[in-house]
Enzyme design. Structure first.
Site, PDB file in Angstrom:
ATOM      1  N   CYS A 123       0.868  -1.179   0.131  1.00 21.21           N
ATOM      2  CA  CYS A 123       0.109   0.120   0.232  1.00 21.21           C
ATOM      3  C   CYS A 123       1.059   0.879  -0.168  1.00 21.21           C
ATOM      4  CB  CYS A 123      -0.779  -0.329   1.242  1.00 21.21           C
ATOM      5  SG  CYS A 123      -1.560   0.985   1.013  1.00 21.21           S
ATOM      6  N   CYS A 150      -1.452   1.520  -2.945  1.00 20.18           N
ATOM      7  CA  CYS A 150      -2.646   2.603  -2.851  1.00 20.18           C
ATOM      8  C   CYS A 150      -2.343   4.278  -3.037  1.00 20.18           C
ATOM      9  CB  CYS A 150      -3.497   2.455  -1.639  1.00 20.18           C
ATOM     10  SG  CYS A 150      -3.132   0.972  -1.053  1.00 20.18           S
ATOM     11  N   LYS A 202       0.274   5.441  -5.817  1.00 20.26           N
ATOM     12  CA  LYS A 202      -0.899   5.616  -7.440  1.00 20.26           C
ATOM     13  C   LYS A 202      -0.914   6.611  -6.869  1.00 20.26           C
ATOM     14  CE  LYS A 202      -4.787   3.953  -5.630  1.00 20.26           C
ATOM     15  NZ  LYS A 202      -5.510   3.347  -6.078  1.00 20.26           N
ATOM     16  N   TYR A 246      -9.136  -3.035 -11.284  1.00 22.89           N
ATOM     17  CA  TYR A 246      -8.992  -2.546 -10.478  1.00 22.89           C
ATOM     18  C   TYR A 246      -7.405  -1.431 -11.103  1.00 22.89           C
ATOM     19  CZ  TYR A 246     -11.501  -3.276  -5.981  1.00 22.89           C
ATOM     20  OH  TYR A 246     -12.544  -3.189  -5.380  1.00 22.89           O
ATOM     21  N   GLU A 300      -7.153   2.307 -13.190  1.00 18.91           N
ATOM     22  CA  GLU A 300      -6.408   3.467 -12.359  1.00 18.91           C
ATOM     23  C   GLU A 300      -4.886   3.337 -13.653  1.00 18.91           C
ATOM     24  OE1 GLU A 300      -5.509   1.569  -8.754  1.00 18.91           O
ATOM     25  OE2 GLU A 300      -7.688   2.359  -7.828  1.00 18.91           O
ATOM     26  N   HIS A 332     -27.023  21.236  -0.242  1.00 21.05           N
ATOM     27  CA  HIS A 332     -27.318  21.632  -1.982  1.00 21.05           C
ATOM     28  C   HIS A 332     -26.513  22.858  -2.456  1.00 21.05           C
ATOM     29  CE1 HIS A 332     -28.882  22.447  -5.101  1.00 21.05           C
ATOM     30  NE2 HIS A 332     -29.381  23.055  -5.254  1.00 21.05           N
ATOM     31  N   GLU A 381     -26.184  14.568  -2.544  1.00 23.62           N
ATOM     32  CA  GLU A 381     -27.581  14.696  -2.132  1.00 23.62           C
ATOM     33  C   GLU A 381     -28.239  14.028  -3.019  1.00 23.62           C
ATOM     34  OE1 GLU A 381     -29.402  18.484  -2.821  1.00 23.62           O
ATOM     35  OE2 GLU A 381     -27.319  19.334  -4.792  1.00 23.62           O
TER      36      GLU A 381
HETATM   37  P1  NDP Z   1      -8.348  -7.969 -10.905  1.00 24.52           P
HETATM   38  O1  NDP Z   1      -8.447  -9.110 -10.033  1.00 24.52           O
HETATM   39  O2  NDP Z   1      -8.811  -6.572  -9.908  1.00 24.52           O
HETATM   40  O3  NDP Z   1      -8.316  -7.912 -12.211  1.00 24.52           O
HETATM   41  C1  NDP Z   1      -7.220  -8.923 -13.223  1.00 24.52           C
HETATM   42  C2  NDP Z   1      -7.863  -8.314 -14.917  1.00 24.52           C
HETATM   43  O4  NDP Z   1      -6.806  -9.267 -15.139  1.00 24.52           O
HETATM   44  C3  NDP Z   1      -8.766  -8.392 -15.002  1.00 24.52           C
HETATM   45  O5  NDP Z   1      -9.167  -7.451 -16.335  1.00 24.52           O
HETATM   46  C4  NDP Z   1      -9.044  -9.602 -15.437  1.00 24.52           C
HETATM   47  O6  NDP Z   1      -9.772 -10.083 -16.578  1.00 24.52           O
HETATM   48  C5  NDP Z   1      -8.023 -10.194 -16.285  1.00 24.52           C
HETATM   49  N1  NDP Z   1      -7.043 -11.254 -16.593  1.00 24.52           N
HETATM   50  C6  NDP Z   1      -6.712 -12.353 -15.508  1.00 24.52           C
HETATM   51  N2  NDP Z   1      -6.241 -13.321 -16.006  1.00 24.52           N
HETATM   52  C7  NDP Z   1      -6.293 -13.160 -17.518  1.00 24.52           C
HETATM   53  C8  NDP Z   1      -6.105 -13.702 -18.474  1.00 24.52           C
HETATM   54  N3  NDP Z   1      -5.641 -15.243 -18.834  1.00 24.52           N
HETATM   55  N4  NDP Z   1      -5.900 -12.965 -19.908  1.00 24.52           N
HETATM   56  C9  NDP Z   1      -6.503 -11.809 -20.113  1.00 24.52           C
HETATM   57  N5  NDP Z   1      -6.918 -11.144 -19.364  1.00 24.52           N
HETATM   58  C10 NDP Z   1      -6.507 -11.791 -18.207  1.00 24.52           C
HETATM   59  O7  NDP Z   1      -6.887  -7.520 -10.538  1.00 24.52           O
HETATM   60  P2  NDP Z   1      -5.779  -6.170  -9.817  1.00 24.52           P
HETATM   61  O8  NDP Z   1      -4.286  -6.496 -10.058  1.00 24.52           O
HETATM   62  O9  NDP Z   1      -6.144  -5.205 -10.886  1.00 24.52           O
HETATM   63  O10 NDP Z   1      -6.072  -6.092  -8.034  1.00 24.52           O
HETATM   64  C11 NDP Z   1      -5.990  -6.937  -7.960  1.00 24.52           C
HETATM   65  C12 NDP Z   1      -6.473  -6.777  -6.096  1.00 24.52           C
HETATM   66  O11 NDP Z   1      -6.120  -5.566  -6.055  1.00 24.52           O
HETATM   67  C13 NDP Z   1      -7.466  -5.713  -6.664  1.00 24.52           C
HETATM   68  O12 NDP Z   1      -8.569  -7.232  -6.739  1.00 24.52           O
HETATM   69  C14 NDP Z   1      -8.139  -5.164  -5.692  1.00 24.52           C
HETATM   70  O13 NDP Z   1      -9.188  -6.102  -4.173  1.00 24.52           O
HETATM   71  C15 NDP Z   1      -7.124  -4.867  -4.999  1.00 24.52           C
HETATM   72  N6  NDP Z   1      -6.884  -3.214  -5.648  1.00 24.52           N
HETATM   73  C16 NDP Z   1      -7.600  -2.049  -5.250  1.00 24.52           C
HETATM   74  C17 NDP Z   1      -7.505  -1.046  -4.999  1.00 24.52           C
HETATM   75  C18 NDP Z   1      -7.967   0.154  -4.203  1.00 24.52           C
HETATM   76  O14 NDP Z   1      -8.877  -0.384  -3.524  1.00 24.52           O
HETATM   77  N7  NDP Z   1      -8.247   1.518  -5.287  1.00 24.52           N
HETATM   78  C19 NDP Z   1      -6.526  -0.203  -5.918  1.00 24.52           C
HETATM   79  C20 NDP Z   1      -5.658  -1.625  -6.867  1.00 24.52           C
HETATM   80  C21 NDP Z   1      -5.986  -2.850  -6.974  1.00 24.52           C
HETATM   81  P3  NDP Z   1     -11.704 -10.819 -16.056  1.00 24.52           P
HETATM   82  O15 NDP Z   1     -12.428  -9.311 -15.343  1.00 24.52           O
HETATM   83  O16 NDP Z   1     -11.786 -11.194 -17.437  1.00 24.52           O
HETATM   84  O17 NDP Z   1     -11.072 -12.159 -15.094  1.00 24.52           O
END
Ligand code: NDP
Length: 456
Positions: A47, A52, A55, A183, A187, A441, A446
């Site tokens: 983080c 976090c 980023k 996510y 981002e 407002h 709201e």
């Molecule tokens: P996510 O699981 O959110 O997203 C992974 C992405 O990779 C998805 O779009 C998924 O597609 C794609 N993907 C996975 N496998 C393949 C594949 N074999 N081929 C093509 N595409 C693939 O992971 P992130 O790494 O973005 O984030 C991890 C976690 O970290 C989040 O879930 C969240 O919990 C946390 N996080 C939170 C944040 C916040 O609170 N603001 C910021 C960053 C991270 P598909 O959807 O089709 O499976």
């Protein structure tokens, strides 16, 4: 140090000085436990050092470009987008991370916990080894987090960066392809686009953010495209090759793209490889996550795990809650478990998204009958600025109890707004409670208390 008889060097050894591990160590020490925290990298963890915080700093930086565009409508005479000094931002960000790392170090020190530097291996139910030195403890807490996972695609691992490198690029890429639509992908696509890179988002589903409410997914796709990001939905990468300093990317459609950088944002995996967990009998799941019960206890009774390494809800505040509950339970005489229900979260895309509770699809499955309220409008600032972007809000209500069971928003400040909605939902607020609340407002927030007409 070695164990003598039934006594251990420490009451608790925490592996990993990220947000969850530091909270657990600090609270346990406050309860009088003798605590050591082992960290191989910089205290602060994902983080603070690689997630976090950096980023969001880059996100703030990149959002000034849309502010400049919007300012023109308010009479500010800015003909050209002012130049941006990327290295200056990276240096400022690094200085802030150094400050935060120092705070993390002093938090541990002031709590009376010992920070041991090095990579740990679990060598027994009560033993951890770091650089050849063994330490014993009554309890071991594994809080080592996760790391970017690059999917197995020809040339991707060799040529792609991940969020780790994206936060530290020496040179800003003029054109970048971000792979994934979770996510992290959204981002960082927003960050690169905001700083002026031609940005491609390549993802395999029809809409970004699988798992989010379908209406929100549809709205963010429109908004990202309006902001200038090129969306390649329903696409995967077949291969990546280097072409001089550029990367050549072949998509599943057969189309090719030539970009300065490819960023893989295809998920994260728990950091358990090489930790020695198998050897001591700790059960891990398919992705390497440590399987724990509600009290964060693994299959070995003296070994616990919290945060992303358990792959429950991978969010910093959740890891902190789990770490705190663990320390109170095991060292404070106050047995309790972290509550994983109605955890709000935000995606800091541009525009951002925030939600708490169930999606419409989940609510339909969970309740006999639901009512859905939606509101889509152009925020007041966008009238004069000329930005066409709409804000979207949605409330999902269980018809039988009138309780609000899901809230979703895409639009400025939604992370700030959703935190308050989360409190209301935690307290069991009904739609009637929302309706009885008088709005502030003029705000976008709201709308959450003035949505009267249910969607047919
Ligand atoms: P996510 O699981 O959110 O997203 C992974 C992405 O990779 C998805 O779009 C998924 O597609 C794609 N993907 C996975 N496998 C393949 C594949 N074999 N081929 C093509 N595409 C693939 O992971 P992130 O790494 O973005 O984030 C991890 C976690 O970290 C989040 O879930 C969240 O919990 C946390 N996080 C939170 C944040 C916040 O609170 N603001 C910021 C960053 C991270 P598909 O959807 O089709 O499976």
């Amino acid at each position: 140090m070695a164990q003598t008889g039934a006594s251990y060097d420490y009451d608790l050894i925490v592996i990993g000085a990220g947000s969850g591990g530091v909270r657990a160590g600090r609270i346990a020490a406050g309860h009088g436990a003798r605590v050591a925290v082992i960290e191989g990298d910089r205290p602060g963890g994902t983080c603070v050092i690689r997630g976090c915080v950096p980023k969001k700093l880059l996100m703030y930086g990149s959002a000034f470009s849309s502010d400049v565009e919007d300012a023109r409508g308010f009479g500010w005479q800015i003909d050209q987008m002012p130049p941006h000094d990327w290295p200056a931002l990276i240096a400022a960000k690094d200085a802030e991370l150094n400050r935060l790392e120092a705070i993390y170090r002093s938090l541990l020190k002031n709590a009376g916990a010992t920070l041991i530097s090095g990579w740990a291996k679990v060598t027994g139910p009560h033993e951890v080894t770091v650089d050849g030195a063994s330490y014993s403890a009554e309890k071991i807490l594994v809080a080592v987090g996760g790391a970017p996972h690059i999917v197995d695609t020809t040339g991707l691992a060799a040529h792609a960066i991940t969020s780790n490198e994206a936060l530290d690029l020496a040179q800003f890429p003029n054109e970048i392809l971000v792979y994934g639509s979770g996510y992290i992908a959204l981002e960082f696509a927003g960050i690169f686009n905001g700083f002026g890179a031609k940005t491609h988002l390549v993802y395999r589903s029809d809409l970004p953010l699988r798992g989010f409410d379908e209406d929100v997914r549809a709205h963010i796709a429109v908004a990202l495209a309006d902001r200038g990001i090129t969306l390649h939905s329903g696409s995967t990468i077949d291969k990546v090759t280097a072409n001089g300093a550029r990367k050549q990317v072949t998509l599943s459609s057969g189309a090719t793209l030539s970009v300065d950088a490819v960023m893989a944002a295809t998920g994260r995996r728990p950091n358990t490889a090489g930790l020695g967990l198998d050897e001591v009998g700790v059960t891990c799941g398919q992705q390497g996550e440590i399987i724990v019960d509600a009290e964060s206890r693994s299959s070995v009774p003296s070994i616990f795990a919290i945060g992303d390494v358990t792959n429950r809800i991978n969010l910093t505040p959740v890891a902190i809650a789990e770490g705190h509950a663990f320390a109170d339970s095991e060292f404070g005489g106050n047995k309790r478990v972290a509550d994983h229900k109605n955890v709000a979260s935000a995606v800091f895309s541009q525009p951002p998204i925030a939600s708490v509770g169930l999606t419409e699809t989940e609510a339909k499955a969970a309740f006999e009958s639901i009512t859905v309220f939606t509101s889509g409008f152009r925020a007041m600032k966008n009238t004069i600025s000329g930005r066409g972007e709409k804000t979207f809000m949605k409330l999902i209500v269980d018809r039988a109890s009138d309780r609000v069971v899901g809230a979703h928003m895409m639009g400025p400040d939604c992370g700030e707004i959703m935190q308050g909605i989360a409190v209301a939902m935690k307290a069991g607020a009904t739609k009637a409670d929302f309706d009885a609340t008088i709005g502030i407002h003029p705000t976008a927030a709201e709308e959450f208390v003035t949505m009267r007409t249910a969607r047919p």
